[in-house]
Every structure is written in structure tokens, then in C-alpha cells.
Design an enzyme around this catalytic site. Sequence first.
Site, PDB file in Angstrom:
ATOM      1  N   GLY A  23       0.828  -1.195   0.000  1.00  0.00           N
ATOM      2  CA  GLY A  23       0.000   0.000   0.000  1.00  0.00           C
ATOM      3  C   GLY A  23       0.862   1.244   0.000  1.00  0.00           C
ATOM      4  O   GLY A  23       2.077   1.189   0.181  1.00  0.00           O
ATOM      5  N   HIS A  48      -2.311  -0.277   8.682  1.00  0.00           N
ATOM      6  CA  HIS A  48      -0.960   0.269   8.509  1.00  0.00           C
ATOM      7  C   HIS A  48      -1.008   1.589   7.746  1.00  0.00           C
ATOM      8  O   HIS A  48      -0.419   2.587   8.171  1.00  0.00           O
ATOM      9  CB  HIS A  48      -0.101  -0.759   7.768  1.00  0.00           C
ATOM     10  N   GLU A  49      -1.697   1.591   6.629  1.00  0.00           N
ATOM     11  CA  GLU A  49      -1.708   2.792   5.804  1.00  0.00           C
ATOM     12  C   GLU A  49      -2.461   3.933   6.489  1.00  0.00           C
ATOM     13  O   GLU A  49      -2.091   5.103   6.356  1.00  0.00           O
ATOM     14  CB  GLU A  49      -2.303   2.497   4.427  1.00  0.00           C
ATOM     15  N   HIS A  68      -0.269   5.693   8.920  1.00  0.00           N
ATOM     16  CA  HIS A  68       0.680   6.609   8.288  1.00  0.00           C
ATOM     17  C   HIS A  68       0.158   8.050   8.254  1.00  0.00           C
ATOM     18  O   HIS A  68       0.933   8.972   7.994  1.00  0.00           O
ATOM     19  CB  HIS A  68       1.001   6.156   6.867  1.00  0.00           C
ATOM     20  N   ASP A  87      16.306   2.475  -2.042  1.00  0.00           N
ATOM     21  CA  ASP A  87      15.589   1.207  -2.059  1.00  0.00           C
ATOM     22  C   ASP A  87      16.414   0.082  -1.422  1.00  0.00           C
ATOM     23  O   ASP A  87      15.861  -0.938  -1.009  1.00  0.00           O
ATOM     24  CB  ASP A  87      15.217   0.832  -3.494  1.00  0.00           C
TER      25      ASP A  87
END
Length: 346
Positions: free
Chosen positions: A11, A37-38, A41, A115
Site C-alpha cells: 500500500g 498500517h496505511e 501513516h 531502495d
Amino acid sequence: LGLPPSVPFGGMENTTLTFATPTVLAGDRSLVSLVAHELAHSWSGNLVTNATWSDFWINEGFTVYFENRIMEAVYGRERADMLRQLGRAELVEELATLPPADQILHVNLEGRDPDDGFTSVPYEKGAAFLYTVESVVGRPRLDAFLRGYFDRNAFGSMTTAGLLAEMDATLWNGDPAARAAVRPEQWMYEPGLPDNVPAIQSALLARSDAAAAAFAGGAAAASLETAGWATPQWIRFLQALPETLPAARLADLDRAFRLSASGNSEVLFSWLRVAIRNRYEPAFPALESFLTRQGRRKYIKPLFTDLAATDWGRPMAQQIYARARPTYHSVTTGSIDAILGVPPGR
């Protein structure tokens, strides 16, 4: 917003609109921890964000901790403990594969692609740090600190050093024993998992371990007591199976629980790793389908890694990847190219 299946991440916490991979649609709401979770945020990541990519753990470690707190509030402590224990196991497994420099929360990314720091360390080690703080100072005191932290730093950014200074000024102020018990610098700047991390023991996952042991001892799959199992219990069961199992035993599992036909991406992913490890060919059509219909790196990378580690699996991986690569996001292809030795820019 459900994104196309090529999205490489679970996500993305865009302000006012969470982007989500379709792999979280299991049909039974069993994978909603990603939604938690999202949403979390909105505070850790969007209200106060990491100042540099080396401080990425401030976003993700806090968010995994909050995700678990949300799951506990909605589904109870036992469900939350299952997720915590699985996350801890994932962290321990990945730490064993990482160089010491990449096991550090405040990872050095100078001259590197950010990354490269995208491992379970900023997520699960970061959350484990907050669990450790909670175990030392207690939840009410930690919650009061966190509320003040977001109020004081709203719409700003934060560094690891800045966070430690915040803790020194408010959370530990007047309590040096608590700071000494947590050992924050060890968590931030040293590799590995500190030994003061609280243990997690889920009774429900213990049942999964017992079922796996019974199956390993010869019990028929249909005789196992799996009624009402949640997704984390299935994942743990599959992870706890012996490294090697004969095809007849795997067929018994697949027949009893229809694992190759599972619509739950987490369960299917765990099952396919078992199938690759044992070269269980009846599951290979499901493996090829899974690798070609979605591009979430969390699943794609380990499966291609498992295939590429075997003499028989590497040609199969290359054949599947040749078909699937045009449908993957560049984040995913960058990882799989390196695994299969695909030349840059192909």
C-alpha cells in the site's frame, strides 16, 4: 483505491487516499492489517515524516507499532500477538541474510539507492524498539509521549538524532534507569536485534506449531484441528512444516485444505514456498499463475529467489520471468533482474 496488480508494494499512504494492492482482497477481510498500517501513516509518515532515507524507520517502525495497536483494539490482543510474532520471525530470518551494516535502524545509504534500505529492518526492528520502550515505561507513559511528539512536530520532519533528543527531553527526563534499560543507541546504531526485546508467545500460533508437528509425525491432514483458524495461523502452520516432505504428504495437505487454489495471497505464498522447497510439481501451475498475475515484490522476490537457488528451478524461473517481466513495475524488475542475472536496461 485498489491499484492494478503490478503495484510492487502492499500500500501507499497518500494523504486522504490510501493506494492498495489487490492482493489484500482475500474475500474475508483477513488481510486488513495493511489498511490499518496505511491509515496509521496519517500520523507517522504524513504528519511527521522522516527527514532522510536513513531515518525511514521513523516512518515505518512507528507505523507497524500503531498498526498492531489498531489490530489489538479491533480484534483483540491474541490476534495482535500473532501478527507481532510472525513479524518478529520475518525479521530474524532476514537479519540472518543481511550484512551487519544493513541491520542498523539508522542505516547508512550514502551513495546508495534508498531502495537498498527497503528491508524488514525499518519496519519490524523499528516496531520492536517501541515495544521495548513500552515494556520498560508502560503503555500509558509511552502513549502520552507519542501524543506530545506528534503535537510538537506536526507537519515537520524528524531525524533519528532528533527523536532521541525528544525522548531525552520528555520520555526519559528524570528517569535515567528507564533510558539505561531501553539502550536506545544500541537499537539505532548497532546491528542485530538487542537482547532486551520483549518475547512474544501467541497461544494460537502454538496450536499451529502443534498441528504442524502432528502432521510431521504422520497425522492425516484432514484430522488436524484447523476449524476457525485465522490467516496468521495458516501462515505459521506452513512455515513450521518440516523442510522436506514427500509428494504424497503434500498432496494430502493440498487435497484437505485446497492450498493451491487459495484466494488468500499470504496463505498461497507460504504454500508455494513449501512446494518449491520440495519440488512439488502439482502446485507449479498455481505458482506460475501467481507470479504472472501480480507483481507485489514481497511475494515475487522470495519465490524467484527460491526457484533460482535450485538447478531445476532456475530455468523455470527464467521462463516464467520472460513472460511476466513486461507486466511488473520497475521496482520489482530491478530486484528480479539481479536474482536471475538479467542485464541492466534489457
